[in-house]
Design a protein around this motif. Structure first.
Motif: not given
Length: 71
Positions: A6-15, A17-30
């Motif tokens: 997936a290009y992007q995924y999100w977690f919502l547990r107390n806050e 957290k958004i992750y995007t796929l960048q160069s084959g790895q997921y990186q957290q973004v704001s």
């Protein structure tokens, strides 16, 4: 076999957290590059716990109206 990523995924547990796929790895973004309103939705959910659902939704509507008028 290649895995589907997936290009992007999100977690919502107390806050949120958004992750995007960048160069084959997921990186957290704001913020979500594809769904910028996602941060506002997470904020409303958080506020509904602290100040109540109705005041949180009123604040959300006001924020949306303010942003629309700035466009």
């Amino acid at each position: 076999m290649n895995s589907l990523k997936a290009y992007q995924y999100w977690f919502l547990r107390n806050e949120l957290k958004i992750y995007t796929l960048q160069s084959g790895q997921y990186q957290q973004v704001s913020t979500s590059p594809t769904l910028p309103i996602l941060n506002l939705v997470a904020e409303v959910l958080e506020q509904s716990i602290t100040i109540g659902r109705s005041p949180a939704l009123r604040a959300f509507r006001q924020t949306i109206q303010t942003q629309k008028s700035q466009l």
